[in-house]
Design an enzyme around this catalytic site. Structure first.
Site, mmCIF file in Angstrom:
data_model
loop_
_atom_site.group_PDB
_atom_site.id
_atom_site.type_symbol
_atom_site.label_atom_id
_atom_site.label_comp_id
_atom_site.label_asym_id
_atom_site.label_seq_id
_atom_site.Cartn_x
_atom_site.Cartn_y
_atom_site.Cartn_z
ATOM 1 C CG ASP A 24 -2.188 1.102 1.160
ATOM 2 O OD1 ASP A 24 -2.364 1.456 -0.050
ATOM 3 O OD2 ASP A 24 -2.730 1.425 2.089
ATOM 4 C CG ASN A 26 2.020 1.778 -5.433
ATOM 5 O OD1 ASN A 26 2.807 1.437 -4.559
ATOM 6 N ND2 ASN A 26 1.345 0.772 -6.199
ATOM 7 C CG HIS A 41 -0.538 2.257 -9.475
ATOM 8 N ND1 HIS A 41 -0.698 1.910 -8.146
ATOM 9 C CD2 HIS A 41 -1.539 3.024 -9.544
ATOM 10 C CE1 HIS A 41 -1.776 2.443 -7.664
ATOM 11 N NE2 HIS A 41 -2.305 2.989 -8.484
ATOM 12 C CD GLU A 71 -13.702 -4.918 -1.295
ATOM 13 O OE1 GLU A 71 -12.318 -5.113 -1.026
ATOM 14 O OE2 GLU A 71 -14.156 -6.174 -0.974
ATOM 15 N NE ARG A 75 -7.614 2.233 -5.225
ATOM 16 C CZ ARG A 75 -6.406 2.131 -4.550
ATOM 17 N NH1 ARG A 75 -5.653 2.744 -5.793
ATOM 18 N NH2 ARG A 75 -6.169 1.989 -3.521
ATOM 19 C CG LEU A 135 9.160 -16.823 -4.465
ATOM 20 C CD1 LEU A 135 9.156 -16.725 -2.952
ATOM 21 C CD2 LEU A 135 9.620 -15.403 -4.853
ATOM 22 C CB SER A 200 -7.612 -3.732 3.007
ATOM 23 O OG SER A 200 -7.240 -2.662 3.739
HETATM 24 C C1 IPE Z 1 -5.175 -2.673 -0.190
HETATM 25 O O1 IPE Z 1 -4.944 -1.456 -0.330
HETATM 26 C C2 IPE Z 1 -5.125 -3.478 -1.588
HETATM 27 C C3 IPE Z 1 -3.828 -3.621 -2.176
HETATM 28 C C4 IPE Z 1 -2.930 -3.061 -1.653
HETATM 29 C C5 IPE Z 1 -4.236 -4.022 -3.425
HETATM 30 P P1 IPE Z 1 -6.190 0.025 -0.502
HETATM 31 O O2 IPE Z 1 -5.425 1.045 -0.677
HETATM 32 O O3 IPE Z 1 -7.352 -0.367 -1.541
HETATM 33 O O4 IPE Z 1 -6.826 -0.515 0.990
HETATM 34 P P2 IPE Z 1 -8.022 0.752 1.625
HETATM 35 O O5 IPE Z 1 -8.931 1.066 0.749
HETATM 36 O O6 IPE Z 1 -7.008 1.832 2.197
HETATM 37 O O7 IPE Z 1 -8.319 -0.039 3.031
HETATM 38 C C1 IPE Z 2 -1.401 0.281 -3.514
HETATM 39 O O1 IPE Z 2 -1.253 1.538 -3.310
HETATM 40 C C2 IPE Z 2 -1.877 -0.113 -4.858
HETATM 41 C C3 IPE Z 2 -3.304 -0.519 -5.081
HETATM 42 C C4 IPE Z 2 -4.291 -0.536 -4.355
HETATM 43 C C5 IPE Z 2 -3.355 -0.873 -6.528
HETATM 44 P P1 IPE Z 2 -2.518 2.692 -3.171
HETATM 45 O O2 IPE Z 2 -2.883 3.089 -4.683
HETATM 46 O O3 IPE Z 2 -3.663 2.155 -2.490
HETATM 47 O O4 IPE Z 2 -1.911 3.846 -2.534
HETATM 48 P P2 IPE Z 2 -2.368 4.895 -1.477
HETATM 49 O O5 IPE Z 2 -2.738 4.112 -0.169
HETATM 50 O O6 IPE Z 2 -3.636 5.598 -2.000
HETATM 51 O O7 IPE Z 2 -1.430 5.831 -1.344
HETATM 52 MG MG MG Z 3 -4.065 2.354 -0.384
#
Ligand code: IPE
Ligand code: IPE
Ligand code: MG
Length: 256
Positions: A24, A26, A41, A71, A75, A135, A200
């Site tokens: 999480d 990015n 990403h 979920e 986005r 792995l 999550s």
């Molecule tokens: C969880 O991250 C999913 C991934 C890293 C793929 P999210 O950014 O979607 O989680 P929430 O919405 O903050 O709980």
């Molecule tokens: C995780 O990073 C990657 C995905 C969920 C695809 P985020 O895109 O959720 O990054 P933040 O949490 O918004 O910084």
């Molecule tokens: Mg996130």
């Protein structure tokens, strides 16, 4: 239908046999640099390559990465589209390197929701690496822990309806055996980057006894040193699985 999922690490030196990571942060990584959030990403993919190679070197058996949740479809359309394109490109670009490194790649999640092209690419890479014995890299894409448990329940219900299984015979082993990766151990170490302390909807069943590790580092900044820190933290944990500290043999921890 019985799985061989187990909760303890067989690896030596208190190294986790199975590491699961919620990658999480990015979006925030990019925004802090004045970039649009989806620019984070591709940089996240670089971090994946690095951690995968680290796991290969350390002979960790399984790495499960949360790449896209059930979920995440909610986005903005543009971000979802760019993530899907990135998947297709990354699978194509990384396939040979993974294969050379003896990595077996598996995608877990509801793949039917992906485009034909992405589904084809996934199958190609899975087939290319299927016999590798290094792995096992599982990428969770369109994955949700609730989805996983629901699809397992559905497959047991089908077996009951077909007269192959009696409801009384449904137990934890048969349910675990119908989940996404019945033949692999459960995660020993469960890492989440990006500062949030929640699951999550990641591996809800399989993480029942995982050691949780949270770091404020954003995923693109999660480097080898950060991974070593998480491994060192794990090595100092006492896993009791419901027993007492004395029973599991660590008197030091019991005294505290
Ligand atoms: C969880 O991250 C999913 C991934 C890293 C793929 P999210 O950014 O979607 O989680 P929430 O919405 O903050 O709980
Ligand atoms: C995780 O990073 C990657 C995905 C969920 C695809 P985020 O895109 O959720 O990054 P933040 O949490 O918004 O910084
Ligand atoms: Mg996130």
């Amino acid at each position: 239908m019985n799985g061989t999922q187990s909760d303890s690490s067989e690896a030596e030196g208190r190294l986790p046999g199975h590491v699961a990571i919620i990658m999480d942060g990015n979006g925030r990584w990019a925004q802090r640099r004045g970039l649009p959030r989806y620019a984070g990403h591709p940089v996240g993919v670089d971090a994946v390559r690095n951690i995968v190679e680290c796991c290969v070197q350390k002979k960790i058996q399984v790495l499960t990465l949360f790449a896209f949740s059930s979920e995440n479809w909610h986005r903005p359309k543009k971000e979802v589209g760019l993530i899907m394109d990135l998947f297709i490109r990354a699978l194509g670009k990384e396939a040979r390197r993974l294969h050379r490194n003896g990595v077996r790649l598996k995608i877990i999640g509801e793949r039917e929701a992906f485009s034909e092209k992405l589904q084809r690419r996934i199958l190609e890479v899975e087939e290319l690496t299927a016999e590798n014995r290094g792995l096992t890299l599982q990428v969770a894409a369109n994955y949700g822990g609730r989805w996983d448990i629901t699809q397992a329940a559905k497959s047991l219900a089908r077996a009951v309806a077909a007269g192959e299984l009696s409801p009384e015979d449904i137990d934890e082993a048969s349910l675990a055996g119908a989940l996404s990766f019945p033949d692999l151990p459960n995660p020993d170490l469960f890492i989440r980057t990006g500062g949030e302390q929640r699951l999550s909807n990641f591996l809800l069943w399989q993480a029942a006894y995982s050691e949780l590790y949270f770091t404020d580092l954003l995923w693109p900044d999660f480097d080898t040193a950060a991974f070593e820190d998480a491994l060192a933290d794990f090595a100092g944990r006492q896993r009791r699985f419901g027993r007492t500290g004395e029973q599991v043999g660590d008197h030091k921890a019991e005294a505290s």
